[in-house]
Design a protein around this motif. Structure first.
Motif, mmCIF file in Angstrom:
data_model
loop_
_atom_site.group_PDB
_atom_site.id
_atom_site.type_symbol
_atom_site.label_atom_id
_atom_site.label_comp_id
_atom_site.label_asym_id
_atom_site.label_seq_id
_atom_site.Cartn_x
_atom_site.Cartn_y
_atom_site.Cartn_z
ATOM 1 N N HIS A 62 17.216 -4.636 13.447
ATOM 2 C CA HIS A 62 16.776 -6.005 13.164
ATOM 3 C C HIS A 62 15.439 -6.020 12.421
ATOM 4 O O HIS A 62 15.167 -6.914 11.635
ATOM 5 N N THR A 63 14.616 -5.011 12.656
ATOM 6 C CA THR A 63 13.333 -4.920 11.953
ATOM 7 C C THR A 63 13.556 -4.580 10.488
ATOM 8 O O THR A 63 12.885 -5.119 9.598
ATOM 9 N N VAL A 64 14.522 -3.698 10.224
ATOM 10 C CA VAL A 64 14.839 -3.333 8.844
ATOM 11 C C VAL A 64 15.342 -4.562 8.089
ATOM 12 O O VAL A 64 14.877 -4.859 6.985
ATOM 13 N N ARG A 65 16.261 -5.302 8.703
ATOM 14 C CA ARG A 65 16.791 -6.493 8.042
ATOM 15 C C ARG A 65 15.687 -7.539 7.820
ATOM 16 O O ARG A 65 15.628 -8.179 6.771
ATOM 17 N N GLY A 66 14.822 -7.694 8.816
ATOM 18 C CA GLY A 66 13.722 -8.646 8.696
ATOM 19 C C GLY A 66 12.754 -8.257 7.595
ATOM 20 O O GLY A 66 12.254 -9.113 6.860
ATOM 21 N N ALA A 67 12.478 -6.963 7.479
ATOM 22 C CA ALA A 67 11.569 -6.495 6.423
ATOM 23 C C ALA A 67 12.168 -6.745 5.045
ATOM 24 O O ALA A 67 11.465 -7.135 4.106
ATOM 25 N N MET A 68 13.478 -6.539 4.935
ATOM 26 C CA MET A 68 14.120 -6.762 3.633
ATOM 27 C C MET A 68 14.115 -8.243 3.270
ATOM 28 O O MET A 68 13.799 -8.603 2.135
ATOM 29 N N GLU A 74 14.473 -8.566 -5.448
ATOM 30 C CA GLU A 74 15.873 -8.937 -5.265
ATOM 31 C C GLU A 74 16.632 -7.764 -4.654
ATOM 32 O O GLU A 74 16.919 -6.780 -5.309
ATOM 33 N N VAL A 75 16.927 -7.882 -3.365
ATOM 34 C CA VAL A 75 17.663 -6.840 -2.656
ATOM 35 C C VAL A 75 19.144 -7.156 -2.777
ATOM 36 O O VAL A 75 19.578 -8.264 -2.473
ATOM 37 N N THR A 76 19.915 -6.179 -3.256
ATOM 38 C CA THR A 76 21.364 -6.355 -3.369
ATOM 39 C C THR A 76 22.048 -5.449 -2.364
ATOM 40 O O THR A 76 21.473 -4.462 -1.904
ATOM 41 N N SER A 77 23.284 -5.789 -2.024
ATOM 42 C CA SER A 77 24.040 -4.938 -1.118
ATOM 43 C C SER A 77 25.477 -4.858 -1.586
ATOM 44 O O SER A 77 25.990 -5.789 -2.209
ATOM 45 N N GLU A 78 26.079 -3.757 -1.279
ATOM 46 C CA GLU A 78 27.492 -3.584 -1.589
ATOM 47 C C GLU A 78 28.102 -2.662 -0.551
ATOM 48 O O GLU A 78 27.421 -1.831 0.041
ATOM 49 N N LYS A 79 29.387 -2.848 -0.336
ATOM 50 C CA LYS A 79 30.102 -2.019 0.635
ATOM 51 C C LYS A 79 30.593 -0.778 -0.095
ATOM 52 O O LYS A 79 31.304 -0.869 -1.098
ATOM 53 N N GLY A 95 12.219 -10.773 4.703
ATOM 54 C CA GLY A 95 10.901 -11.393 4.745
ATOM 55 C C GLY A 95 9.919 -10.791 3.768
ATOM 56 O O GLY A 95 9.471 -11.438 2.824
ATOM 57 N N ALA A 96 9.579 -9.528 3.996
ATOM 58 C CA ALA A 96 8.538 -8.892 3.182
ATOM 59 C C ALA A 96 8.992 -8.658 1.747
ATOM 60 O O ALA A 96 8.253 -8.940 0.801
ATOM 61 N N LEU A 97 10.201 -8.142 1.582
ATOM 62 C CA LEU A 97 10.624 -7.799 0.222
ATOM 63 C C LEU A 97 11.073 -9.017 -0.577
ATOM 64 O O LEU A 97 10.617 -9.232 -1.692
ATOM 65 N N LYS A 98 11.960 -9.815 0.001
ATOM 66 C CA LYS A 98 12.489 -10.955 -0.753
ATOM 67 C C LYS A 98 11.492 -12.093 -0.854
ATOM 68 O O LYS A 98 11.198 -12.584 -1.935
ATOM 69 N N LYS A 99 10.961 -12.535 0.290
ATOM 70 C CA LYS A 99 10.129 -13.730 0.283
ATOM 71 C C LYS A 99 8.704 -13.462 -0.183
ATOM 72 O O LYS A 99 8.167 -14.188 -1.008
ATOM 73 N N LYS A 100 8.063 -12.434 0.347
ATOM 74 C CA LYS A 100 6.652 -12.197 0.009
ATOM 75 C C LYS A 100 6.477 -11.459 -1.308
ATOM 76 O O LYS A 100 5.608 -11.780 -2.096
ATOM 77 N N ARG A 136 0.850 -1.193 0.000
ATOM 78 C CA ARG A 136 0.000 0.000 0.000
ATOM 79 C C ARG A 136 0.883 1.240 0.000
ATOM 80 O O ARG A 136 1.991 1.229 0.530
ATOM 81 N N GLU A 137 0.370 2.283 -0.561
ATOM 82 C CA GLU A 137 1.105 3.547 -0.595
ATOM 83 C C GLU A 137 1.071 4.204 0.782
ATOM 84 O O GLU A 137 0.102 4.067 1.522
ATOM 85 N N GLY A 138 2.139 4.916 1.113
ATOM 86 C CA GLY A 138 2.178 5.673 2.356
ATOM 87 C C GLY A 138 2.545 4.859 3.574
ATOM 88 O O GLY A 138 2.514 5.357 4.691
ATOM 89 N N THR A 139 2.916 3.597 3.399
ATOM 90 C CA THR A 139 3.294 2.765 4.537
ATOM 91 C C THR A 139 4.808 2.805 4.710
ATOM 92 O O THR A 139 5.549 3.269 3.840
ATOM 93 N N LYS A 140 5.261 2.288 5.839
ATOM 94 C CA LYS A 140 6.698 2.217 6.073
ATOM 95 C C LYS A 140 7.358 1.278 5.067
ATOM 96 O O LYS A 140 8.480 1.517 4.623
ATOM 97 N N GLN A 141 6.637 0.233 4.683
ATOM 98 C CA GLN A 141 7.182 -0.677 3.680
ATOM 99 C C GLN A 141 7.348 0.047 2.343
ATOM 100 O O GLN A 141 8.347 -0.143 1.658
ATOM 101 N N ALA A 142 6.400 0.885 1.985
ATOM 102 C CA ALA A 142 6.512 1.661 0.748
ATOM 103 C C ALA A 142 7.689 2.624 0.833
ATOM 104 O O ALA A 142 8.419 2.827 -0.147
#
Length: 173
Positions: A138-144, A155-160, A146-151, A106-112
């Motif tokens: 830990h909530t940010v990592r869990g959201a990435m 594809e979340v990528t990371s780089e240093k 769980g919600a973003l990758k699995k649900k 949904r628009e306007g949510t923390k996930q958005a």
């Protein structure tokens, strides 16, 4: 073939070996609310169906209807096909695992907000996301994960990145 839980497979396998494909009794480890949840899911998927129990012949009863009659559970052709057992019915159409349902935030949510930050050209760090959402790390990592990758299947990528630390990104939509 349909993906079944171990418990569903055990119930259907046992039912396939009984007269009339009766699914009762359930495994001893399955009781109370857990049994109701598993059976409810199997009824919804069409693996089992409720039929009037013939109490005179001693058929096990799943639940009573309140008027002195009982209901038992019987494995359907779809349920038997889900465990790989062919039935004589020509109408058998085993359910297949289609692509997961596409979920849209949904628009306007923390996930958005999280998705928008990760889609930015520079991406975002955990600290930046924490500030924007008010979440803990830990909530940010869990959201990435769980919600973003699995649900959502993103594809979340990371780089240093020098001077910023680990930066997370999503491909542009």
């Amino acid at each position: 073939m349909t993906k079944l839980t171990d418990t569903q497979a055990i119930i259907l396998s046992a039912a396939s070996q009984r007269d009339g494909h009766i699914a009762l009794p359930l495994p001893d480890s399955l009781r109370g609310g857990a049994a109701a949840k598993v059976i409810g899911a199997m009824l919804a998927k069409g693996f089992l169906e409720e039929v009037d129990a013939n109490m005179r012949n001693g058929e096990p009863v799943w639940r009573e209807t309140g008027d002195g009659h009982g209901v038992t559970l019987v494995a359907t052709d779809t349920g038997l096909a889900a465990i790989g057992i062919e039935t004589g019915s020509a109408e058998v159409k085993p359910t297949t695992d289609a692509a997961p349902k596409t979920r849209t935030p949904r628009e306007g949510t923390k996930q958005a907000t999280l998705i928008a930050m990760l889609r930015a050209p520079d991406g975002a760090t955990i600290a930046e996301i924490m500030t924007a959402t008010g979440w803990q790390s830990h909530t940010v990592r869990g959201a990435m994960s769980g919600a973003l990758k699995k649900k959502l299947g993103l594809e979340v990528t990371s780089e240093k990145v020098e001077d910023r630390g680990r930066v997370y990104k999503l491909p542009a939509a």
